[in-house]
Scaffold this active site. Structure first.
Site, PDB file in Angstrom:
ATOM      1  N   ASP A 195       0.852  -1.189   0.000  1.00 53.48           N
ATOM      2  CA  ASP A 195       0.000   0.000   0.000  1.00 53.48           C
ATOM      3  C   ASP A 195       0.888   1.239   0.000  1.00 53.48           C
ATOM      4  O   ASP A 195       2.115   1.124  -0.052  1.00 53.48           O
ATOM      5  CB  ASP A 195      -0.978  -0.024   1.190  1.00 53.48           C
ATOM      6  CG  ASP A 195      -2.310   0.599   0.812  1.00 53.48           C
ATOM      7  OD1 ASP A 195      -2.328   1.776   0.432  1.00 53.48           O
ATOM      8  OD2 ASP A 195      -3.349  -0.104   0.893  1.00 53.48           O
ATOM      9  N   HIS A 268      -2.962   3.021  -4.625  1.00 55.00           N
ATOM     10  CA  HIS A 268      -2.320   2.581  -3.378  1.00 55.00           C
ATOM     11  C   HIS A 268      -0.925   2.045  -3.658  1.00 55.00           C
ATOM     12  O   HIS A 268      -0.520   1.010  -3.139  1.00 55.00           O
ATOM     13  CB  HIS A 268      -3.194   1.535  -2.673  1.00 55.00           C
ATOM     14  CG  HIS A 268      -4.430   2.131  -2.040  1.00 55.00           C
ATOM     15  ND1 HIS A 268      -4.364   3.030  -1.003  1.00 55.00           N
ATOM     16  CD2 HIS A 268      -5.745   1.968  -2.324  1.00 55.00           C
ATOM     17  CE1 HIS A 268      -5.601   3.388  -0.658  1.00 55.00           C
ATOM     18  NE2 HIS A 268      -6.456   2.776  -1.454  1.00 55.00           N
ATOM     19  N   GLU A 331      -9.815   2.619  -5.254  1.00 53.70           N
ATOM     20  CA  GLU A 331      -9.396   3.969  -4.892  1.00 53.70           C
ATOM     21  C   GLU A 331      -8.187   4.455  -5.700  1.00 53.70           C
ATOM     22  O   GLU A 331      -7.157   4.810  -5.133  1.00 53.70           O
ATOM     23  CB  GLU A 331      -9.087   4.026  -3.386  1.00 53.70           C
ATOM     24  CG  GLU A 331     -10.321   3.725  -2.551  1.00 53.70           C
ATOM     25  CD  GLU A 331     -10.086   3.799  -1.053  1.00 53.70           C
ATOM     26  OE1 GLU A 331     -10.970   4.288  -0.348  1.00 53.70           O
ATOM     27  OE2 GLU A 331      -9.011   3.346  -0.583  1.00 53.70           O
TER      28      GLU A 331
HETATM   29  C1  ACM Z   1     -10.882  -0.573   0.629  1.00 52.96           C
HETATM   30  O1  ACM Z   1     -11.366  -0.535   1.768  1.00 52.96           O
HETATM   31  N1  ACM Z   1     -10.265   0.481   0.116  1.00 52.96           N
HETATM   32  C2  ACM Z   1     -11.004  -1.748  -0.210  1.00 52.96           C
END
Ligand code: ACM
Ligand code: ZN
Length: 757
Positions: A195, A268, A331
């Site tokens: 991440d 991420h 995201e």
């Molecule tokens: C997430 O909670 N961004 C998958």
């Protein structure tokens, strides 16, 4: 003649409840997750030093596990014999199913596969004294009640996730997490390894992932919503070596747990881009992220990135035998792609219509690569945007819409909606809970989760593989806190995914959980215990308001005081709801029956009586289902919401709506002030409004709210007039500005008690 009772399950449950003082029956009622069918027989199997076990490798993993569990748990040395016997039974149609047959002469564990037998062993384990869990059983016999259990899971995918990027945990702890998964008959560990804040898997072909991406210079202190942001100044990080990963994967396999690694893309990815800036669109140097959230630096869609990702995935596939590789997909802001020549020419050369289709191109290209290596991909539900990669499994987290859409497109789905599966959310409204990201997911809500969205037809529902509890670790710094957030909600989730829905009964689950505490104690697991907390709610009787107290566990006393004293100083037992007719401070706590032994924390509620309490109220919009508090009436019930938390019973949350609240006092009254307050947690997309208008019977006042970063924003109108109606108009803040969390989305409005004096 031997007593033999064969009962259907519903009959069986009532039988359990009617026979609570029968020790053996009580024992068998307490298996987690609840088995499909359980038939009690008379007598016991005696386990002792001369008991034998067959270890002729019908089911090597299950046999070794049980032998080890018994021998390590006690001082028994089991010889080779058929007292405890494993039998391959191909007539058991569910390959994870088992039959556990305990009679005075033998224990038989029948299954079609080792995995099924393993779950029979986990059930047998729960019939043994908890002292076996930590090797402290020192008696010379165990009496196991005779019974026949036939059991099988409801869903094939039963998972737990753990984020090790935001905070990292030891190899020993990861193993204990896998132990817990296996004990509760779950079969998948979803390991979130990469991440923005850290890359945690050794990739030998890219040493800077270890040298740079695995460490951040410092970390945000406190909550993201606390302003201004402060940092701890401490370097933080590390990674799992490939040897450690192999060790963990083998350990999991020995417990029939599959480890699914997650390598996040295209978003991420800031840690990886910090190590290799060319992987981003701009090529600019950037740090491993030091705070939480969604970042705009994502992988560029140029060929160089795919070469990197394919090389990384080659090493990942060699380490993880799992059929699935999770590629993230959530995201990923498209800002960088919009101004990148490489990404724009990719859009042109591939005839894509926009950046969302570029995301689809990205995921589909990776899917094709992984499919060529015999792997399937799982992605978060954003992978539906711009079209779904042909063979992808969707992990539905932002709700159930992604699940519904994917199942209708005949794609497999794993359910992890935030509403029921995010174990990083608070589990209690108690103000003393350790800091968490936000939200509110109590045990009962997890328990009542149905992984099959009601919108699906029976044939569409077959695409739902199962569900999973997720633990993101932004606010979880150590292993004790992981356990605190996971337990006991994992028990509820295990029952959601394993047990038949018609057997689920929350009261019965709570009894089994209370019993299971001793096993968790023996395992030294730092579980949260909210069973002895008090919950309060307002009820209305004959137009009067009363406050009703309850606690989850049964057979306890609640003591209460109404003058602010600690409840043990009061001899008063709570018996009936308390009349809410004046301002008062209520304190209450749960005590062991007929003693002054306090079991849980003191519950405190301040009733601040005012002119609108119990009057009629209406709001022209419905609060969001997840933040509906106690409904509109909760805004005039004399109780203010928490200063720290907005997910309690008192705050109401609205997403994007302008709202108009009308209070009818029933008659004209003198009004001197009307006051309320707004939550302003910008990190969670919550904004106080820019202005509020108050309309009395013949007057209109408007308050502009200067924008500030306080988390609570009070608003008070001072007036001198008589009025029957009080109307508050509260326009939503609007669209969240650039540079803030959730930029471009509608803001939330959260409002508390409206105090009329
Ligand atoms: C997430 O909670 N961004 C998958
Ligand atoms: Zn680019």
């Amino acid at each position: 003649m031997s007593f033999k009772k064969i009962v259907g399950l519903s009959l069986f449950i009532s039988f359990l409840f009617n026979c609570k003082n029968n020790e053996n029956i009580a024992e068998i009622s307490k298996i987690n997750p609840i088995p499909q069918e359980q038939i009690m027989n008379e007598g016991h199997f005696i386990l002792n030093q001369s008991t034998g076990i067959s270890t002729d490798s019908v089911f090597p993993i299950s046999e070794a596990f049980l032998l080890n569990f018994i021998e390590k748990g006690s001082n028994f040395k089991l010889e080779e014999s058929n007292d405890i016997q494993f039998i391959k039974d191909l007539s058991i149609s569910n390959e994870e199913g088992y039959i556990l047959d305990i009679s005075p002469k033998h224990i038989q564990i029948k299954a079609a596969t080792d995995q099924g037998a393993f779950y029979g062993v986990q059930t047998l384990r729960q019939l043994l004294p908890v002292a076996f869990e930590n090797g402290s059983f020192s008696d010379d016999t165990v009496k196991i009640p005779c019974q026949l259990i036939k059991d099988a899971p409801q869903f094939p995918y039963r998972g737990m996730h753990l984020d090790v990027s935001r905070h990292m945990f030891s190899v020993a702890f990861i193993k204990s997490y896998i132990d817990a998964i296996a004990m509760l008959k779950m079969n998948t560990f979803h390991w979130h390894l990469t991440d923005d804040q850290g890359w945690r898997i050794e990739i030998k072909s890219y040493p800077k992932l270890q040298e740079v991406a695995a460490f951040r210079d410092e970390t945000l202190i406190g909550h993201y919503s606390d302003q201004p942001h402060r940092y701890d100044g401490q370097n933080y990080g590390g990674y799992y070596t490939q040897d450690q990963i192999k060790e963990i994967v083998a350990y999991a396999a020995f417990r029939h747990v599959t480890v699914i690694p997650e390598i996040e893309m295209p978003g991420h990815a800031q840690a990886a881009i910090a190590a290799y800036p060319n992987l981003g669109c701009s090529g600019e140097a950037i740090n491993v992220a030091q705070k939480w959230g969604v970042f705009e630096t994502i992988y560029c869609s140029k060929d160089e990135t795919f070469t990197f990702l394919e090389n990384v995935l080659d090493e990942v596939c060699d380490l993880f035998p799992s059929k699935y590789i999770h590629i993230g997909g959530d995201e990923a802001p498209k800002t960088a792609w919009k101004s990148c020549d490489s990404c724009q020419s990719r859009i042109t050369s591939e005839a894509l219509s926009d950046e969302h289709e570029l995301q689809n191109y990205f995921i589909t290209r990776i899917e094709k690569y992984l499919n060529s290596k015999g792997k399937q991909i799982i992605g978060w539900d954003e992978i539906l945007e711009g079209g779904l990669a042909p063979n992808a499994t969707v992990m539905s987290w932002r709700g159930t819409e992604g699940a519904i859409e994917a199942a209708r497109q005949k794609h497999q789905v794993i359910m992890t909606p935030t509403s029921h599966c995010y174990f990083d959310y608070y589990q209690s409204t108690n103000e003393n809970e350790p800091l968490a990201i936000g939200g509110y997911l109590p045990l009962e809500k997890v328990y009542h989760f149905d992984p099959i969205p009601e919108e699906l037809t029976a044939s569409e529902a077959t695409y739902i593989l199962g569900a999973q509890g997720n633990l993101w670790t932004e606010y979880i710094q150590n292993e004790d806190q992981v356990e605190y957030m996971v337990f006991p909600r994992i028990l509820a989730m295990s029952e959601v995914v394993w047990s038949q829905p018609n057997l689920k009964n929350y009261d019965n689950f709570i009894e089994r959980l209370e019993h299971f505490h001793s096993r968790l104690n023996a395992l030294d697991i730092n579980y949260a215990n909210h069973l002895y907390e008090i919950d309060g709610k307002i009820i209305s009787k004959n137009n009067d308001l009363y406050y009703e107290l309850s606690t989850l566990s049964t057979g306890k006393d609640i003591r209460v005081s109404l003058n602010g004293d600690e409840p043990h100083l009061s001899s008063r037992f709570y018996t009936n709801p308390i009349h809410m007719d004046t301002s008062k401070i209520l304190k209450a706590a749960v005590f062991k029956k007929d003693t002054l032994q306090k079991l849980g924390p003191t519950f405190t509620k301040i009733f601040n009586f005012h002119k609108a309490v119990g009057k009629s109220i209406s709001i022209d919009k419905t609060p969001h289902a997840s933040y509906a508090g106690s409904g509109p009436e909760g805004l005039i019930n004399s109780i203010s919401g928490s200063d720290k938390r907005f997910g309690d019973k008192e705050w109401l949350g609205f997403w994007g709506d302008d709202i108009e609240i009308t209070i009818d006092l029933g008659e004209e009254l003198d009004i001197h002030s009307v006051a309320t307050r707004f939550h302003n947690g910008n990190g969670q997309w919550i904004y106080a409004p820019k202005k509020v208008s108050l309309e009395l019977d013949n007057d209109l006042l408007t308050h502009s709210i200067s924008q500030n970063s306080s988390i609570l924003v009070p608003v008070s109108f001072e007036v001198q007039q008589r009025s029957r109606y009080i109307k508050l108009r509260i326009p939503n803040y609007g669209i969240i500005p650039d540079g803030k969390q959730g930029a471009g989305n509608k803001a939330w409005t959260f409002i508390d008690e409206i105090i009329v004096n």
